[in-house]
Design a protein around this motif. Sequence first.
Motif, short mmCIF file in Angstrom:
data_model
loop_
_atom_site.label_atom_id
_atom_site.label_comp_id
_atom_site.label_asym_id
_atom_site.label_seq_id
_atom_site.Cartn_x
_atom_site.Cartn_y
_atom_site.Cartn_z
N TRP A 150 29.15 100.21 -82.14
CA TRP A 150 28.22 99.45 -81.04
C TRP A 150 28.24 99.74 -79.54
CZ3 TRP A 150 29.65 96.46 -77.39
CH2 TRP A 150 31.02 95.83 -77.32
N TYR A 151 29.45 100.07 -79.28
CA TYR A 151 29.62 100.20 -77.76
C TYR A 151 29.09 101.76 -77.38
CZ TYR A 151 32.27 100.97 -73.52
OH TYR A 151 32.82 101.24 -72.25
N ARG A 152 29.58 102.62 -78.55
CA ARG A 152 29.01 103.99 -78.25
C ARG A 152 27.53 104.16 -78.04
NH1 ARG A 152 31.19 106.77 -82.56
NH2 ARG A 152 32.66 105.03 -83.64
N GLN A 153 27.00 103.19 -79.03
CA GLN A 153 25.46 103.24 -79.10
C GLN A 153 25.11 102.81 -77.61
OE1 GLN A 153 25.11 100.53 -82.38
NE2 GLN A 153 24.41 102.17 -83.80
N HIS A 154 25.52 101.73 -76.95
CA HIS A 154 25.26 101.35 -75.87
C HIS A 154 25.62 102.54 -74.85
CE1 HIS A 154 25.59 98.71 -72.14
NE2 HIS A 154 26.66 99.27 -71.68
N LEU A 155 26.66 103.21 -74.63
CA LEU A 155 27.11 104.15 -73.87
C LEU A 155 25.84 105.25 -73.92
CD1 LEU A 155 31.00 104.73 -74.26
CD2 LEU A 155 29.45 103.61 -72.35
N GLY A 156 25.49 105.48 -75.11
CA GLY A 156 24.47 106.66 -75.36
C GLY A 156 23.06 106.32 -74.70
N ARG A 157 22.72 105.00 -75.09
CA ARG A 157 21.59 104.56 -74.30
C ARG A 157 21.59 104.51 -72.51
NH1 ARG A 157 21.60 100.86 -78.56
NH2 ARG A 157 22.94 99.23 -77.36
N LYS A 158 22.86 104.38 -72.13
CA LYS A 158 22.93 104.11 -70.88
C LYS A 158 23.13 105.69 -70.18
CE LYS A 158 26.04 102.78 -67.17
NZ LYS A 158 27.74 102.28 -66.89
N ALA A 159 23.56 106.58 -70.85
CA ALA A 159 23.47 107.92 -70.70
C ALA A 159 22.15 108.61 -70.57
CB ALA A 159 24.50 108.85 -71.54
N ARG A 160 21.19 108.04 -71.36
CA ARG A 160 20.04 108.40 -71.15
C ARG A 160 19.38 108.32 -70.08
NH1 ARG A 160 17.12 108.16 -77.30
NH2 ARG A 160 15.49 109.05 -76.03
N ARG A 161 19.42 106.84 -69.58
CA ARG A 161 18.82 106.20 -68.50
C ARG A 161 19.34 106.86 -67.31
NH1 ARG A 161 19.70 101.26 -71.45
NH2 ARG A 161 21.47 100.95 -69.65
N VAL A 162 20.65 107.16 -67.35
CA VAL A 162 21.31 107.78 -65.94
C VAL A 162 20.80 109.26 -65.95
CG1 VAL A 162 23.45 108.54 -64.98
CG2 VAL A 162 23.41 106.32 -65.88
N SER A 163 20.79 109.82 -67.12
CA SER A 163 20.30 111.35 -66.98
C SER A 163 18.85 111.55 -66.44
CB SER A 163 20.38 111.91 -68.20
OG SER A 163 19.83 113.36 -68.42
#
Length: 250
Positions: A150-163
Motif C-alpha cells: 500500500w505504501y509503494r502504491q502511494h509512492l507510485g501515485r506521488k511519483a507520477r504527479r511529481v514527474s
Amino acid sequence: MAERSTLLIADLHLSPDRPDITQAFLHFLAGTARDADALYILGDLFEVWIGDDNPEPLLQQVATALHSLSATGVPLYFCHGNRDFLLKQRYAQKAGMQLLAPHTVVDLYGVPTLLMHGDSLCTLDLGYQKFRQWWDQPWWQWLILHTPLWYRQHLGRKARRVSASDKMAKSSSIMDVTPDEVPKVLMAHQVQHLIHGHTHRPAVHELQLPDGRPAWRYVLGDWYQQSAYLEVRPSGWQLHFAALPTLTES
C-alpha cells in the motif's frame, strides 16, 4: 523468403488509464513481433513499477502476452527505464524476458550496437541525475521493495504527479540528451551505433566521433499518440509508426 529483422521499442508507459496503448501493444506482440529474430524493450514499458508483487491485472495480462511470444521462439530482452527500474527477475521470468545491463552492446547483423534506455545521457537535468544516483543503488531498491504494498502504491501515485509537474517546469533542452555525452558513451563502448529511448523524440541522428569516424544515434518513439518501433534488418534500419486503435464503449 522474408528478410530477417530485429525489433526494438521503448516508452510505452502502459497503465490502466490508457487501454488503447495496451491494446496496440498486445496486437503488436501477437502480430508484427511474431516474425522477429528478437524483441528488445529499452525501458519504461510501464508507467510506474512498484514491485513484482503488484497484483494489478494489467501486469499479468502483459506478462501472459510476452510469455506467449517468447514461447514461439522469439527471444525477449528488457532494459530498465526510469519508470520501471524496480522490475526484477520474478516478473521477467513470468514474462519470458531476459534482463539486460543498463549499457549493453549487441551484434545486429554484423553491426555492434549499444543499447540503453537513454536517461543517463540527459546530464543537464541535474535534479533528475541526483535522484537517479539514489534509485540506482541496490540497497535503496531493496529498502523500497520491502515496504508494504500500500505504501509503494502511494509512492507510485506521488511519483507520477511529481514527474508531470517536472515536465511542465523544465526546458526542452534539459530533458533531451546532452550532445557531448553521446560520443563519449560511443567511444567508451567502442561502437558507432546507439539505440535508446527516454526522450520521446524519435529520430535518426548522424554525428562524428572524436577520432573522425561517423556514428549514428537512433531514438525510439513513445506510444502516447502512436505505436512506434525500430526495425533492424541486414539491408537497413527503419523507424515505423502506426495509429493507436480507437476504443469503443461496450
